[in-house]
Every structure is written in structure tokens, then in C-alpha cells.
Design a protein around this motif. Structure first.
Motif, PDB file in Angstrom:
ATOM      1  N   PHE A   1      -1.320  -0.949   5.731  1.00 58.89           N
ATOM      2  CA  PHE A   1      -0.683  -1.831   4.767  1.00 58.89           C
ATOM      3  C   PHE A   1      -0.917  -1.333   3.342  1.00 58.89           C
ATOM      4  O   PHE A   1      -2.032  -0.988   2.972  1.00 58.89           O
ATOM      5  CB  PHE A   1      -1.239  -3.257   4.889  1.00 58.89           C
ATOM      6  CG  PHE A   1      -1.088  -3.860   6.260  1.00 58.89           C
ATOM      7  CD1 PHE A   1       0.150  -3.944   6.870  1.00 58.89           C
ATOM      8  CD2 PHE A   1      -2.195  -4.368   6.937  1.00 58.89           C
ATOM      9  CE1 PHE A   1       0.291  -4.511   8.128  1.00 58.89           C
ATOM     10  CE2 PHE A   1      -2.070  -4.941   8.183  1.00 58.89           C
ATOM     11  CZ  PHE A   1      -0.828  -5.014   8.785  1.00 58.89           C
ATOM     12  N   LYS A   2       0.140  -1.338   2.542  1.00 63.81           N
ATOM     13  CA  LYS A   2       0.014  -0.957   1.132  1.00 63.81           C
ATOM     14  C   LYS A   2      -0.016  -2.173   0.211  1.00 63.81           C
ATOM     15  O   LYS A   2      -0.620  -2.130  -0.859  1.00 63.81           O
ATOM     16  CB  LYS A   2       1.164  -0.037   0.734  1.00 63.81           C
ATOM     17  CG  LYS A   2       1.129   1.332   1.419  1.00 63.81           C
ATOM     18  CD  LYS A   2       2.275   2.203   0.945  1.00 63.81           C
ATOM     19  CE  LYS A   2       2.230   3.575   1.616  1.00 63.81           C
ATOM     20  NZ  LYS A   2       3.371   4.436   1.186  1.00 63.81           N
ATOM     21  N   THR A   3       0.633  -3.244   0.642  1.00 65.83           N
ATOM     22  CA  THR A   3       0.719  -4.447  -0.189  1.00 65.83           C
ATOM     23  C   THR A   3       0.516  -5.682   0.681  1.00 65.83           C
ATOM     24  O   THR A   3       0.597  -5.630   1.918  1.00 65.83           O
ATOM     25  CB  THR A   3       2.096  -4.557  -0.859  1.00 65.83           C
ATOM     26  OG1 THR A   3       3.101  -4.757   0.157  1.00 65.83           O
ATOM     27  CG2 THR A   3       2.421  -3.311  -1.667  1.00 65.83           C
ATOM     28  N   GLU A   4       0.297  -6.813   0.018  1.00 63.03           N
ATOM     29  CA  GLU A   4       0.203  -8.079   0.750  1.00 63.03           C
ATOM     30  C   GLU A   4       1.523  -8.391   1.444  1.00 63.03           C
ATOM     31  O   GLU A   4       1.539  -8.960   2.542  1.00 63.03           O
ATOM     32  CB  GLU A   4      -0.167  -9.218  -0.210  1.00 63.03           C
ATOM     33  CG  GLU A   4      -1.604  -9.175  -0.690  1.00 63.03           C
ATOM     34  CD  GLU A   4      -2.006 -10.451  -1.413  1.00 63.03           C
ATOM     35  OE1 GLU A   4      -1.506 -11.537  -1.042  1.00 63.03           O
ATOM     36  OE2 GLU A   4      -2.827 -10.362  -2.336  1.00 63.03           O
ATOM     37  N   GLU A   5       2.617  -8.029   0.794  1.00 65.36           N
ATOM     38  CA  GLU A   5       3.926  -8.272   1.402  1.00 65.36           C
ATOM     39  C   GLU A   5       4.075  -7.497   2.712  1.00 65.36           C
ATOM     40  O   GLU A   5       4.708  -7.992   3.667  1.00 65.36           O
ATOM     41  CB  GLU A   5       5.045  -7.880   0.425  1.00 65.36           C
ATOM     42  CG  GLU A   5       5.208  -8.818  -0.758  1.00 65.36           C
ATOM     43  CD  GLU A   5       4.265  -8.537  -1.917  1.00 65.36           C
ATOM     44  OE1 GLU A   5       4.398  -9.222  -2.960  1.00 65.36           O
ATOM     45  OE2 GLU A   5       3.392  -7.645  -1.799  1.00 65.36           O
ATOM     46  N   ASP A   6       3.499  -6.296   2.775  1.00 69.38           N
ATOM     47  CA  ASP A   6       3.520  -5.525   4.026  1.00 69.38           C
ATOM     48  C   ASP A   6       2.771  -6.269   5.133  1.00 69.38           C
ATOM     49  O   ASP A   6       3.208  -6.292   6.286  1.00 69.38           O
ATOM     50  CB  ASP A   6       2.867  -4.157   3.828  1.00 69.38           C
ATOM     51  CG  ASP A   6       3.694  -3.219   2.972  1.00 69.38           C
ATOM     52  OD1 ASP A   6       4.896  -3.492   2.770  1.00 69.38           O
ATOM     53  OD2 ASP A   6       3.135  -2.204   2.503  1.00 69.38           O
TER      54      ASP A   6
ATOM     55  N   SER B   1       2.299  -9.517   5.360  1.00 73.64           N
ATOM     56  CA  SER B   1       3.114 -10.667   5.750  1.00 73.64           C
ATOM     57  C   SER B   1       4.267 -10.250   6.661  1.00 73.64           C
ATOM     58  O   SER B   1       4.534 -10.895   7.685  1.00 73.64           O
ATOM     59  CB  SER B   1       3.662 -11.375   4.505  1.00 73.64           C
ATOM     60  OG  SER B   1       2.616 -11.940   3.759  1.00 73.64           O
TER      61      SER B   1
ATOM     62  N   PRO C   1      -1.472 -13.964   2.862  1.00 74.84           N
ATOM     63  CA  PRO C   1      -0.961 -12.980   1.906  1.00 74.84           C
ATOM     64  C   PRO C   1       0.380 -13.430   1.325  1.00 74.84           C
ATOM     65  O   PRO C   1       1.035 -14.328   1.856  1.00 74.84           O
ATOM     66  CB  PRO C   1      -0.806 -11.714   2.752  1.00 74.84           C
ATOM     67  CG  PRO C   1      -0.630 -12.215   4.150  1.00 74.84           C
ATOM     68  CD  PRO C   1      -1.436 -13.472   4.251  1.00 74.84           C
ATOM     69  N   LYS C   2       0.776 -12.773   0.255  1.00 75.83           N
ATOM     70  CA  LYS C   2       2.010 -13.149  -0.436  1.00 75.83           C
ATOM     71  C   LYS C   2       3.198 -13.143   0.524  1.00 75.83           C
ATOM     72  O   LYS C   2       3.436 -12.177   1.241  1.00 75.83           O
ATOM     73  CB  LYS C   2       2.279 -12.178  -1.591  1.00 75.83           C
ATOM     74  CG  LYS C   2       1.305 -12.331  -2.744  1.00 75.83           C
ATOM     75  CD  LYS C   2       1.592 -11.307  -3.839  1.00 75.83           C
ATOM     76  CE  LYS C   2       0.574 -11.416  -4.966  1.00 75.83           C
ATOM     77  NZ  LYS C   2       0.781 -10.387  -6.007  1.00 75.83           N
TER      78      LYS C   2
END
Length: 443
Positions: A181-186, A188, A225-226
Motif C-alpha cells: 500500500f502506498k496510501t490510505e486510499e489504497d 481502503s 483509512p481514508k
């Protein structure tokens, strides 16, 4: 009564929860005030878990105590079918705090009962029979709530009633090794795809509700996460499923806002609550029911009922408690002390080899203990601690004056919401000292 007699009688006549009875040594408590309590030997403890994350306003709040006394003098009990001033006032205050316009409240006595009745309401409203809830969650230990629960405390309820389906919620620290995962959106997106696949496998037309602890509590303070809660809301809207937020532990300013879901761009269909609604002074819980669902019961009987639903003394305590949250500017204090707590936890994580990860929102936090930061191997295995290592660590903390509890390899830090910065920093020094010893254990 001699203090030693109290412990002896307790062990002789009381069955203590979640314990092998011959393995426990209960502390005799003689006094409690503010964020502290004292034992029979005069030792003072910082109540760093707010008991069971319910004593949000600490011990001995005079306004709540007086409200209980006044109601006991006035009308200590009348059946739930009668209208009563404190019942109306409590429900109105809770609805207004939720921001869910024209919603209604069905009162219960505790969190488990709240979730039990949310299950029934969801099934009746949708005429569907399957209920989704997360692994690594706790919704109570009664028959239905115990089947909602997604960790080892559910085992005693199994096989249980059919229709309870578990799904994997976001837990990036222990995600499959292949996940990058690179971001919280990833994060989610990954977990929402898993959930939608499962919805398809189970048949959307059969699913009544998706339950979620808005912020997972004792299983590690897992913060969504976001985009995750928004994604669940979208899935529920797509498939006609109800979204149920369990705010029993996360509610009542624990995370910063009155309810944790208010920090995300969602509105649940049902909200379950308890604990901080009266800060444990007397039992009270409930289900906040959105307008569309509440209206469905205008001409159709709602199949929920409890002898002590909307107990007058519980409602009086709730009215006083909600007023105290405002009078004491609790939202502001959680914002201020939550920032301090976050900084202290970050420092501890950087310093101690035994902390794999710390997670915190408001005054709701946990540290995850590991044998190695590199491998992330838990200090104790899932549901397996034959040497009682976590109990030993909790005992070491208590010996320093830091009272809390653990769950698996997690230590919970969730002090009363009235805590000051000085008190918080003093207590966290105790934790720091014990973690030095834990570091030595894993070398």
C-alpha cells in the motif's frame, strides 16, 4: 468489614468475568475520584483505560451523582410504556448530539443489548437474514452480539444462529505480505473490494446489515483509512443494506467528536451506544434509529422490548452526563490532550524495540507489542499466551500506578476525558519505564 475479608468473600461468592477463577487476585478498591482510584493499602492508580473505556468523565462527578439521587427520590422506576420527562429529555439530547435529523432512540441497558436489538431492527426492516461484521471486532458476548463479535470471545457462542458472516476489515499493519500500500486510499480500495466480493458471494438480497465498530476498540484501536467508511456507505446504498455503526466504545467524545462516525463523510442507518452515555454510573445503552427506519414502525409493531428499557435513573444520568460533556468542554480537552498523547506515543514507538505500531485517535489508543519490528512477530500469539506474559506486563504497569488492560498483544491507553496534560505526561512516564523492561525481555 476488614479489607482482606472483602477479597476473600469476592473470591468465594463472585464469578469474575473472562477469568479462570483460581488464577485471579482482584484488587480491593476503597476510593475513586477524578482519574484515580485507590486500593486497600492506600496505593493510587491512574485509571488509564477509564475502567472498560466507559468512565469518560472520571470518578465522582457530582452532577451525575446528584441527578441519580434526585431521580431515585422522584420516580426510581416506571415501566417503559409510560412517557416520562427524563426519558423524553434523554432521547432528545442523544438525537441532537447525533445530528441524525428526526431519528429516534430505543433504549437498552448495555452495549451488547444495543447490538442485539440493532440486529432485530435491521432484520425486521429489510426482511433479510444475513448480518455482516468484521473479524477483529467486539460487539458484546450475549447470543446475538457474541455472534457479531469477530475474535476469540465469540467461540463460546458457536455454532450459534445462522446468518452471521465475517469479513476482513482494514488492518494495514498485518495485511497480507503481498500487499504494497502506498496510501490510505489504497488500503481502503483493497479491503472494500474484498467486502464487495463477499457481498456478491453471500447474495446481496439476503444481507440485512453491515456492522462495524467505527473505530475498532479493544482489538487494537484500528482507525478506518481514508475512504473506507464512505465506501461501506456506498456499498450499503447500492445493495439496499443497512450500515450500523457500533459506537459503544468509540462514542461520547472518546475520539474527539461526539460520535466517531461524525469525523467521516457518512451517515449510518443505525448507531449503537452505551458506556459513555452515563460514564458507567448506572447502566444505559441504546440504538439511534434513522428517520426512514423509525417511520417504518409507525404502523408496524417493532419487535423489541426490555423491562428496563429507558430506565428512569439511567435516563437521568444520561441527561446529566451530556450536559457535563458541554460544561467541562470535553471536546476541546480531547483535542488538546489527544495531540499530547499522539506525540508521546510516537516518541515511545521510536524508542522501544517492543512497539511494532501505536495507533491513536483522540484519547483512544493502543500499542502493539512485538518480538521484532522487522518481522512484526507479535509478543504473544493470537489467542495464545500460555506463560501469561501480557498479564505480567499489565501487573508491572499496575505496580507503577498505571491501571489498564490488554487484549492479545495490545495495551490499551484510553484515560478519562478530563485528564490534564500534567497527569497524562506523568502516567505515560510509568508506561515508558515498564516498556524498558519489555525491551529487555525480547533481546
Amino acid at each position: 468489614m476488614i479489607m482482606s475479608d472483602i477479597k476473600e468473600m469476592s473470591l468465594k461468592y463472585n464469578l469474575h468475568s473472562w477469568s479462570a477463577q483460581k488464577a485471579i487476585n482482584p484488587t480491593v478498591v476503597t476510593k475513586a475520584e477524578g482519574i484515580y482510584f485507590w486500593d486497600e493499602d492506600g496505593n493510587q492508580y491512574y485509571d488509564m483505560s477509564s475502567q472498560l473505556v466507559n468512565s469518560n468523565l472520571g470518578h465522582g462527578n457530582k452532577a451525575i451523582v446528584e441527578a441519580i439521587k434526585d431521580q431515585a427520590d422522584k420516580i426510581p422506576f416506571i415501566g417503559p410504556g409510560y412517557a416520562l420527562d427524563v426519558r423524553s429529555e434523554a432521547a432528545k439530547a442523544i438525537v441532537e448530539a447525533s445530528g441524525l435529523e428526526d431519528s429516534k432512540v430505543f433504549f437498552t441497558n448495555a452495549g451488547a443489548e444495543s447490538n442485539e436489538n440493532a440486529i432485530k431492527i435491521a432484520k425486521q426492516y429489510t426482511d433479510r437474514w444475513k448480518i455482516f461484521s468484521m473479524y477483529r471486532c467486539y460487539h458484546g458476548s450475549s447470543a446475538g452480539a457474541g455472534m457479531l463479535t469477530g475474535e476469540p470471545r465469540k467461540f463460546i457462542n458457536e455454532p450459534g444462529a445462522p446468518g452471521f458472516i465475517k469479513y476482513d476489515g482494514p488492518y494495514a499493519y498485518r495485511a497480507p505480505k503481498a500487499c504494497k500500500f502506498k496510501t490510505e486510499e489504497d488500503i481502503s480500495a483493497f479491503y472494500l473490494e474484498l467486502l464487495e466480493n463477499q457481498i456478491q458471494y453471500e447474495g446481496p438480497h439476503q444481507i440485512a446489515a453491515i456492522f462495524i465498530e467505527t473505530v475498532v476498540g479493544s482489538n487494537g484501536i484500528l482507525i478506518p483509512p481514508k475512504g473506507y467508511l464512505e465506501g461501506i456507505r456506498a456499498l450499503c446504498d447500492t445493495y439496499g443494506i443497512l450500515m450500523v455503526c457500533d459506537e459503544v466504545m468509540a462514542g461520547w467524545y472518546r475520539t474527539g467528536s461526539c460520535f466517531a462516525w461524525q469525523q467521516f463523510n457518512v451517515k449510518p442507518d443505525l448507531v449503537t451506544f452505551a458506556k459513555g452515555s452515563t460514564c458507567g454510573y448506572v447502566p444505559l445503552g441504546g440504538v439511534i434509529v434513522s428517520k426512514k427506519i423509525a417511520e417504518s414502525f409507525d404502523h408496524e409493531k417493532m419487535w423489541c422490548g426490555l423491562t428496563y428499557s429507558a430506565h428512569p435513573i439511567g435516563c437521568a444520568a444520561a441527561v446529566a452526563t451530556l450536559k457535563e460533556y458541554k460544561r467541562l468542554h470535553i471536546e476541546d480537552n480531547v483535542a488538546a490532550q489527544g495531540k499530547v498523547l499522539g506525540e508521546l506515543l510516537a516518541n515511545l514507538q521510536a524508542k522501544h524495540a517492543c512497539i511494532g505500531e501505536s495507533r491513536q485517535i483522540g484519547l483512544f489508543s493502543a500499542i502493539e507489542l512485538v518480538k521484532s519490528k522487522e518481522t512484526k512477530e507479535p509478543l504473544v500469539a493470537f489467542n495464545y499466551d500460555p506463560d501469561g506474559l501480557m498479564n505480567k506486563i499489565i501487573g508491572m504497569l499496575k505496580a507503577e500506578g498505571f491501571a489498564t488492560y490488554s487484549h492479545e498483544n495490545m495495551i490499551i491507553i484510553a484515560p478519562p476525558l478530563i485528564i490534564t496534560e500534567e497527569e497524562l505526561r506523568t502516567a505515560m512516564k510509568m508506561l515508558d519505564k515498564v516498556l524498558d523492561s519489555v525491551d529487555n525481555m525480547i533481546q
